[in-house]
Write a protein that holds these residues in place. Structure first.
Motif, mmCIF file in Angstrom:
data_model
loop_
_atom_site.group_PDB
_atom_site.id
_atom_site.type_symbol
_atom_site.label_atom_id
_atom_site.label_comp_id
_atom_site.label_asym_id
_atom_site.label_seq_id
_atom_site.Cartn_x
_atom_site.Cartn_y
_atom_site.Cartn_z
ATOM 1 N N LEU A 40 0.868 -1.174 0.000
ATOM 2 C CA LEU A 40 0.000 0.000 0.000
ATOM 3 C C LEU A 40 0.904 1.221 0.000
ATOM 4 C CD1 LEU A 40 -2.830 -0.952 2.530
ATOM 5 C CD2 LEU A 40 -2.592 -1.517 0.108
ATOM 6 N N CYS A 41 0.605 2.172 -0.858
ATOM 7 C CA CYS A 41 1.495 3.320 -1.065
ATOM 8 C C CYS A 41 0.628 4.576 -0.983
ATOM 9 C CB CYS A 41 2.161 3.189 -2.429
ATOM 10 S SG CYS A 41 3.710 4.073 -2.618
ATOM 11 N N THR A 42 0.664 5.259 0.153
ATOM 12 C CA THR A 42 -0.355 6.248 0.464
ATOM 13 C C THR A 42 0.211 7.491 1.140
ATOM 14 O OG1 THR A 42 -2.403 6.552 1.760
ATOM 15 C CG2 THR A 42 -0.783 5.038 2.655
ATOM 16 N N GLY A 43 -0.560 8.548 1.123
ATOM 17 C CA GLY A 43 -0.215 9.736 1.886
ATOM 18 C C GLY A 43 -0.672 9.642 3.324
ATOM 19 N N LYS B 206 13.026 17.248 0.938
ATOM 20 C CA LYS B 206 13.432 17.352 -0.464
ATOM 21 C C LYS B 206 13.845 15.985 -1.004
ATOM 22 C CE LYS B 206 14.340 19.884 -4.131
ATOM 23 N NZ LYS B 206 13.253 20.576 -4.867
ATOM 24 N N GLY B 207 13.283 15.647 -2.167
ATOM 25 C CA GLY B 207 13.629 14.391 -2.816
ATOM 26 C C GLY B 207 12.780 13.215 -2.416
ATOM 27 N N VAL B 208 11.933 13.385 -1.417
ATOM 28 C CA VAL B 208 11.099 12.274 -0.938
ATOM 29 C C VAL B 208 9.780 12.245 -1.703
ATOM 30 C CG1 VAL B 208 9.840 11.321 1.025
ATOM 31 C CG2 VAL B 208 12.129 12.280 1.351
ATOM 32 N N THR B 209 9.485 11.103 -2.295
ATOM 33 C CA THR B 209 8.216 10.880 -2.988
ATOM 34 C C THR B 209 7.821 9.421 -2.805
ATOM 35 O OG1 THR B 209 9.230 10.191 -5.088
ATOM 36 C CG2 THR B 209 8.818 12.559 -4.793
ATOM 37 N N LYS B 210 6.594 9.098 -3.156
ATOM 38 C CA LYS B 210 6.193 7.696 -3.171
ATOM 39 C C LYS B 210 7.098 6.894 -4.106
ATOM 40 C CE LYS B 210 1.168 8.169 -2.350
ATOM 41 N NZ LYS B 210 -0.149 7.783 -2.908
ATOM 42 N N GLY B 211 7.437 7.494 -5.233
ATOM 43 C CA GLY B 211 8.252 6.796 -6.226
ATOM 44 C C GLY B 211 9.635 6.442 -5.710
ATOM 45 N N LYS B 212 10.283 7.383 -5.015
ATOM 46 C CA LYS B 212 11.620 7.114 -4.477
ATOM 47 C C LYS B 212 11.563 6.012 -3.422
ATOM 48 C CE LYS B 212 14.288 9.942 -6.757
ATOM 49 N NZ LYS B 212 14.740 11.200 -6.176
ATOM 50 N N TYR C 112 4.320 -4.763 2.991
ATOM 51 C CA TYR C 112 4.919 -3.473 3.316
ATOM 52 C C TYR C 112 3.930 -2.353 3.016
ATOM 53 C CZ TYR C 112 9.158 -6.220 3.474
ATOM 54 O OH TYR C 112 10.087 -7.172 3.794
ATOM 55 N N VAL C 113 4.084 -1.259 3.753
ATOM 56 C CA VAL C 113 3.258 -0.077 3.510
ATOM 57 C C VAL C 113 4.167 1.150 3.453
ATOM 58 C CG1 VAL C 113 1.346 1.345 4.290
ATOM 59 C CG2 VAL C 113 1.325 -1.114 4.754
ATOM 60 N N ILE C 114 4.057 1.890 2.365
ATOM 61 C CA ILE C 114 4.733 3.175 2.226
ATOM 62 C C ILE C 114 3.709 4.242 2.588
ATOM 63 C CG2 ILE C 114 5.772 4.790 0.587
ATOM 64 C CD1 ILE C 114 6.777 2.310 -0.974
ATOM 65 N N MET C 115 3.999 5.015 3.632
ATOM 66 C CA MET C 115 3.041 6.000 4.140
ATOM 67 C C MET C 115 3.604 7.417 4.026
ATOM 68 S SD MET C 115 1.753 4.147 7.637
ATOM 69 C CE MET C 115 1.743 2.373 7.783
ATOM 70 N N ASN C 116 2.750 8.379 4.333
ATOM 71 C CA ASN C 116 3.165 9.789 4.374
ATOM 72 C C ASN C 116 3.876 10.197 3.081
ATOM 73 O OD1 ASN C 116 2.433 10.275 7.291
ATOM 74 N ND2 ASN C 116 3.949 8.660 7.557
ATOM 75 N N ASN C 117 3.326 9.719 1.950
ATOM 76 C CA ASN C 117 3.867 10.061 0.627
ATOM 77 C C ASN C 117 5.337 9.707 0.459
ATOM 78 O OD1 ASN C 117 1.603 11.095 -0.814
ATOM 79 N ND2 ASN C 117 1.649 12.886 0.525
ATOM 80 N N GLY C 118 5.741 8.601 1.068
ATOM 81 C CA GLY C 118 7.109 8.132 0.905
ATOM 82 C C GLY C 118 8.020 8.433 2.071
ATOM 83 N N CYS C 119 7.535 9.159 3.066
ATOM 84 C CA CYS C 119 8.379 9.529 4.204
ATOM 85 C C CYS C 119 8.602 8.386 5.182
ATOM 86 C CB CYS C 119 7.775 10.716 4.956
ATOM 87 S SG CYS C 119 7.750 12.238 4.004
#
Length: 270
Positions: free
Chosen positions: A40-43, A193-199, A63-70
């Motif tokens: 799951l990849c979410t803000g 800076k530089g942090v995104t879901k994609g990264k 795995y879960v990517i949260m806070n837009n990649g943070c």
């Protein structure tokens, strides 16, 4: 062959009522049973993810990517395995940017707390906090600092017209210092800076030994663009913005028609 599916939540996995369609649950379970990693990849913060993830009833560690990649969590023990945080100096800069815009509220997503900077929590902010099953807390920046909590990201929140004005004035300035994105009509977000879901997705894929061609990503909004650009199989929802559709290889039906399930059936199993 797809080995990892990255799925946005709001506007993608969830329908317009922010419910999890049964078709999407079954499709993700089927993919997981076939050995595909589900991410799951979410803000959203953790409070707004765990209740939905539990409904998926996935038995393997995902795995879960949260806070837009943070922040990145595994789902076995819900450990924080990787993160990027805003420094106190960066928080001061973010606060300065909104001092002359009293109708815009700066909110901060901490590891445990949803902060609204100011003496009271605006109704719009509290409504957003309730969507992620928490309560916003009014606080000064000094109080935030004294809590010594990891702050993952910031969100400027206001009604659309007010936020439009703020973005027009501050977007260039903030974009030079942060990863800034207008994710919703009433939310303008700022990450380190530089942090995104994609990264974050790329880093996690590398850690798991998958290349971009083995990754499918599904999304609908501007904060999904980087993960869609990374994935070898990128799928836009029918309800996605035109920009997202232009940067995706494929199109599925809307989030109210279980578009995630349709995409999994078509691009993972067909």
């Amino acid at each position: 062959m797809i080995k990892l599916i990255a799925v946005d939540m709001d506007g993608t996995l969830l329908n317009s009522a922010r419910e999890l369609p049964a078709e999407n649950i079954l499709a993700l379970q089927r993919a997981a049973q076939a050995g595909v990693k589900i991410v799951l990849c979410t803000g959203r913060p953790k409070s707004g993810v765990q209740p939905y993830f539990n409904k998926l009833e996935l038995t393997e560690e995902e795995y879960v990517i949260m806070n837009n990649g943070c922040s990145v969590y595994n789902t076995k023990e819900w450990d924080l395995i990787d993160y990027s945080a805003l420094s106190y100096r960066e928080l001061e800069i973010l606060e300065q940017a909104v001092l002359d815009c009293p109708d815009v509220c700066l909110t901060l997503t901490g590891e445990r707390t949803y902060y609204a900077l100011g003496k009271k929590v605006p109704e719009l902010v509290q409504a957003d906090a309730e969507l992620v099953f928490t309560t916003a807390r009014a606080a000064s920046l000094d109080q935030v600092r004294s809590d010594s909590e990891i702050i993952f990201q910031a969100m400027y929140m206001a009604e659309k017209a007010q936020l439009d004005r703020f973005q027009k004035i501050r977007e260039t300035e903030l974009g030079q210092l942060f990863s800034a994105v207008r994710s919703q009509n009433d939310i303008f977000e700022a990450m380190p800076k530089g942090v995104t879901k994609g990264k974050a997705l790329q880093a996690l894929s590398n850690q798991l030994g998958f290349n971009a061609g083995e990754v499918m990503a599904i999304g609908d909004a501007a904060n999904d663009l980087e993960m869609l650009k990374f994935a070898g199989v990128s799928v836009a929802m029918a309800n996605a913005s035109q920009q997202v559709k232009e940067h995706s290889r494929y199109l599925t039906v809307s989030n109210d028609e279980a578009g995630v399930a349709r995409a999994i059936d078509k691009y993972v199993f067909s």
